[in-house]
Design a protein around this motif. Structure first.
Motif, PDB file in Angstrom:
ATOM      1  N   TYR A   1     -55.504  35.301  14.732  1.00  0.00           N
ATOM      2  CA  TYR A   1     -55.268  33.728  14.748  1.00  0.00           C
ATOM      3  C   TYR A   1     -56.315  33.379  16.153  1.00  0.00           C
ATOM      4  O   TYR A   1     -55.515  33.543  17.159  1.00  0.00           O
ATOM      5  N   GLU A   2     -57.416  32.723  15.762  1.00  0.00           N
ATOM      6  CA  GLU A   2     -58.193  32.386  17.091  1.00  0.00           C
ATOM      7  C   GLU A   2     -58.645  31.066  17.011  1.00  0.00           C
ATOM      8  O   GLU A   2     -59.573  30.635  16.308  1.00  0.00           O
ATOM      9  N   PRO A   3     -57.883  29.989  17.489  1.00  0.00           N
ATOM     10  CA  PRO A   3     -58.268  28.497  17.461  1.00  0.00           C
ATOM     11  C   PRO A   3     -59.578  28.501  18.339  1.00  0.00           C
ATOM     12  O   PRO A   3     -59.598  28.847  19.421  1.00  0.00           O
ATOM     13  N   VAL A   4     -60.514  27.825  17.658  1.00  0.00           N
ATOM     14  CA  VAL A   4     -62.045  27.761  18.572  1.00  0.00           C
ATOM     15  C   VAL A   4     -61.753  27.202  19.860  1.00  0.00           C
ATOM     16  O   VAL A   4     -62.498  27.517  20.788  1.00  0.00           O
ATOM     17  N   TYR A   5     -61.164  26.269  19.906  1.00  0.00           N
ATOM     18  CA  TYR A   5     -61.186  25.495  21.449  1.00  0.00           C
ATOM     19  C   TYR A   5     -60.487  26.355  22.404  1.00  0.00           C
ATOM     20  O   TYR A   5     -60.564  26.146  23.549  1.00  0.00           O
ATOM     21  N   ALA A   6     -59.816  27.477  22.145  1.00  0.00           N
ATOM     22  CA  ALA A   6     -59.081  28.274  22.851  1.00  0.00           C
ATOM     23  C   ALA A   6     -59.926  29.412  23.527  1.00  0.00           C
ATOM     24  O   ALA A   6     -59.677  30.106  24.346  1.00  0.00           O
ATOM     25  N   ILE A   7     -61.105  29.732  22.711  1.00  0.00           N
ATOM     26  CA  ILE A   7     -61.763  30.833  23.073  1.00  0.00           C
ATOM     27  C   ILE A   7     -62.714  30.544  24.090  1.00  0.00           C
ATOM     28  O   ILE A   7     -63.579  29.756  24.193  1.00  0.00           O
ATOM     29  N   GLY A   8     -62.464  31.380  25.233  1.00  0.00           N
ATOM     30  CA  GLY A   8     -63.442  31.570  26.277  1.00  0.00           C
ATOM     31  C   GLY A   8     -63.276  30.183  27.181  1.00  0.00           C
ATOM     32  O   GLY A   8     -64.096  29.897  28.090  1.00  0.00           O
ATOM     33  N   THR A   9     -62.283  29.332  26.879  1.00  0.00           N
ATOM     34  CA  THR A   9     -62.451  27.942  27.612  1.00  0.00           C
ATOM     35  C   THR A   9     -61.161  27.988  28.783  1.00  0.00           C
ATOM     36  O   THR A   9     -61.102  27.042  29.582  1.00  0.00           O
ATOM     37  N   GLY A  10     -60.228  28.941  28.715  1.00  0.00           N
ATOM     38  CA  GLY A  10     -58.943  28.797  29.642  1.00  0.00           C
ATOM     39  C   GLY A  10     -57.875  28.074  28.813  1.00  0.00           C
ATOM     40  O   GLY A  10     -56.825  27.911  29.583  1.00  0.00           O
ATOM     41  N   ASN A  11     -58.039  27.298  27.832  1.00  0.00           N
ATOM     42  CA  ASN A  11     -56.975  26.588  27.223  1.00  0.00           C
ATOM     43  C   ASN A  11     -56.435  27.379  26.137  1.00  0.00           C
ATOM     44  O   ASN A  11     -56.589  27.164  24.786  1.00  0.00           O
ATOM     45  N   ASN A  12     -55.511  28.217  26.397  1.00  0.00           N
ATOM     46  CA  ASN A  12     -54.998  29.047  25.418  1.00  0.00           C
ATOM     47  C   ASN A  12     -54.031  28.249  24.671  1.00  0.00           C
ATOM     48  O   ASN A  12     -53.345  27.209  25.104  1.00  0.00           O
ATOM     49  N   GLU A  13     -53.656  28.682  23.537  1.00  0.00           N
ATOM     50  CA  GLU A  13     -52.743  27.802  22.580  1.00  0.00           C
ATOM     51  C   GLU A  13     -51.444  28.075  22.902  1.00  0.00           C
ATOM     52  O   GLU A  13     -51.021  29.307  23.304  1.00  0.00           O
ATOM     53  N   SER A  14     -50.503  27.136  22.855  1.00  0.00           N
ATOM     54  CA  SER A  14     -48.917  27.359  23.173  1.00  0.00           C
ATOM     55  C   SER A  14     -48.452  28.460  22.047  1.00  0.00           C
ATOM     56  O   SER A  14     -48.763  28.489  21.001  1.00  0.00           O
TER      57      SER A  14
END
Ligand code: PEP
Length: 215
Positions: free
Chosen positions: A141-154
């Motif tokens: 599971y890889e939410p797009v907004y979390a990839i390479g942004t530093g915003n990991n999903e909780s």
């Protein structure tokens, strides 16, 4: 046993790949708790394969395969070619869906071909709307907004997604998106999350190892 999958994307040349693996092999990997899968660009598979031939729990994967079995498809790399060279293949990464227009039908074909040639697919999904082919056993599971942004999903949201997927058992459910040594523990503490797909942080063997060590 947790998966630690390194997705190098279109990074590293031969020298850099050799330096990476030489460094990584000096680090004290505990083979009972970690399954490491390194996914380099295609030309780097063979030199890495040579380097890891006497190791335990380090495997090779690729970042994609052709949706054609073999034949006149210039530039493609087929599952048939990869058989015996790698154990895993990442299928359906959001970058492939976005930049190469991969659709569900293509991803289903790739999954089937990988299985036919004994290569285990790691199917990436962006959310619950992405279809999961029947025989898939590893879902990332890889939410797009979390990839390479530093915003990991909780962790909470990752577990909610797992619930929504209602996947058949047995399967491994892994998370990807800005994982690093500072946020990895919270996921690893959950018996519901079977490891990580790691992009940016996997480019440095020492930083990648710091994540593995937490497992
Ligand atoms: C990825 O691209 O699969 C990924 C998880 O990248 P990053 O770790 O850099 O967010």
């Amino acid at each position: 046993m947790k998966y630690f999958i390194a997705n190098w994307k279109a990074n590293k040349n031969l020298n850099e790949a050799v330096q990476w693996i030489d460094k990584f092999l000096t680090l004290p990997l505990r083979s009972d708790s970690a399954k490491v899968v390194v996914c380099p660009p295609y030309p780097l598979i063979f030199p890495l394969k040579e380097k890891i031939k006497n190791t335990k729990n380090i495997y090779l994967g690729v970042q994609d395969i052709s949706s054609f079995e073999f034949g006149s498809y210039t530039g493609e790399v087929s599952a048939k070619t990869l058989q015996g060279l790698v154990e895993y293949v990442i299928i359906g990464h959001s970058e492939r869906r976005k930049y190469f227009n991969e659709n569900t039908q293509t991803l289903f074909k790739k999954t089937q071909l990988a299985k036919t040639y004994g290569i285990e697919p790691i199917l990436c999904i962006r959310d619950e709307k992405d279809a999961i082919p029947d025989r898939v056993q590893i879902v990332a599971y890889e939410p797009v907004y979390a990839i390479g942004t530093g915003n990991n999903e909780s962790v909470k949201k990752v577990l909610e997604m797992k619930q929504k997927l209602n996947l058949p058992i047995p399967y491994s459910f892994i998370y990807g998106g800005s994982v690093n040594k500072d946020n990895a523990s919270s996921y690893l503490d959950s018996s519901e999350i079977d490891g990580f797909l790691v992009g940016g942080t996997s480019l440095d063997p020492t930083e990648f190892f710091k994540i593995i060590k937490l497992g």
